[in-house]
Scaffold this active site. Structure first.
Site, PDB file in Angstrom:
ATOM      1  N   HIS A  87       0.860  -1.190   0.000  1.00 37.06           N
ATOM      2  CA  HIS A  87       0.000   0.000   0.000  1.00 37.06           C
ATOM      3  C   HIS A  87       0.897   1.241   0.000  1.00 37.06           C
ATOM      4  CE1 HIS A  87      -3.017   2.922   1.013  1.00 37.06           C
ATOM      5  NE2 HIS A  87      -3.933   2.019   0.704  1.00 37.06           N
ATOM      6  N   GLU A 156      -3.626   1.669  -7.971  1.00 42.71           N
ATOM      7  CA  GLU A 156      -3.939   2.917  -7.272  1.00 42.71           C
ATOM      8  C   GLU A 156      -2.670   3.726  -7.091  1.00 42.71           C
ATOM      9  OE1 GLU A 156      -5.985   1.616  -3.667  1.00 42.71           O
ATOM     10  OE2 GLU A 156      -4.038   1.728  -2.709  1.00 42.71           O
TER      11      GLU A 156
HETATM   12  P1  PGA Z   1      -8.878   5.943  -0.460  1.00 41.81           P
HETATM   13  O1  PGA Z   1      -7.885   4.726  -0.195  1.00 41.81           O
HETATM   14  O2  PGA Z   1     -10.113   5.357  -1.052  1.00 41.81           O
HETATM   15  O3  PGA Z   1      -9.076   6.550   0.877  1.00 41.81           O
HETATM   16  O4  PGA Z   1      -8.170   6.840  -1.392  1.00 41.81           O
HETATM   17  C1  PGA Z   1      -7.764   3.694  -1.086  1.00 41.81           C
HETATM   18  C2  PGA Z   1      -6.988   2.587  -0.418  1.00 41.81           C
HETATM   19  O5  PGA Z   1      -7.292   2.135   0.655  1.00 41.81           O
HETATM   20  O6  PGA Z   1      -6.027   2.123  -0.953  1.00 41.81           O
END
Ligand code: PGA
Length: 236
Positions: A87, A156
């Site tokens: 992450h 992400e």
């Molecule tokens: P978020 O986090 O939706 O708060 O941007 C995404 C995630 O947990 O990776």
């Protein structure tokens, strides 16, 4: 579609964790996985048998002199099915791609699904440069890993998560990513989008060829989460 709720370092007590799970139960969404803080896991796993639970982190060793750490073996033993690895918030705390690679291997050894977060750290418009970064990240993260059956990839990019200022990621970039990953891995791999979704933007991503979403902040806000879930329900 698979939805993974990443609670991060929330909520502040078990009472609110139970409240949130009871709310999730009422949403009646079949494919909802939850990653709460470690301390709530044993209680939640015992009480909410119909949910899939996972941890937000593991150490890359099974046991030993690692003060404050928790191993894949331990979370598997209490009933977790998955773990989030790489992450961007962990990377900001100093975790490297090489460490994440060891963690994936440890998760695989313990038969846990690795939800591996993936993506560039800075916003880059040049697709060639972007692909170079993705290739480098991929090669380190998945070094010596041949089987992707127990791996879910969450696209992400760090610049787009936990904030509404920079994100969300333009749909074109997500499409480029999907195209690139399809060529990179021959085998089937589940892909989630995670950066970031809100009630206002979820619709942008619903027609993409993805398997679901990794949702952080909005999974803690019942009203917004319900809207997001309902919009997803409408397309599946
Ligand atoms: P978020 O986090 O939706 O708060 O941007 C995404 C995630 O947990 O990776």
């Amino acid at each position: 579609m698979l939805i993974i709720a990443n609670w991060k370092m929330n909520p502040l007590d078990i009472k609110n964790a139970l409240r949130l799970l009871n709310f999730y139960k009422k949403l009646k969404y079949k494919d909802l996985w939850v990653a709460p803080p470690y301390v709530y896991l044993p209680i939640l796993i015992k009480r909410f048998k119909n949910f899939t639970f996972g941890a937000q982190n593991i150490h890359y060793e099974k046991s030993g002199a690692y003060t404050g750490e928790i191993s894949a073996y331990m979370i598997k033993k209490i009933g977790c099915k998955f773990v989030i690895i790489n992450h961007s918030e962990r990377r900001k705390m100093g975790e490297t791609l090489e460490i994440a690679n060891l963690k994936i291997k440890q998760a695989l050894k313990n038969n846990l699904i690795s939800v591996v977060c993936f993506g560039e750290q800075k916003k880059i418009d040049d697709l060639k440069k972007l692909k170079n970064i993705w290739n480098r990240e991929f090669n380190i993260l998945f070094k010596d890993i041949k089987n992707f059956k127990k791996i879910i990839l969450a696209y992400e990019p760090s610049w787009a998560i936990s904030t509404q200022k920079m994100g969300p990621v333009p749909k074109e970039i997500v499409k480029d990513f999907l195209e690139w990953i399809k060529n990179k891995i021959n085998s089937q791999i589940k892909i989630l989008y995670g950066g970031s979704v809100f009630p206002e933007n979820i619709e942008n991503y619903l027609d993409l060829n993805i398997n679901g979403f990794l949702i952080g902040s909005q999974s803690l806000k019942p009203k917004n989460f319900k809207i997001i879930i309902n919009k997803i329900k409408n397309v599946v």
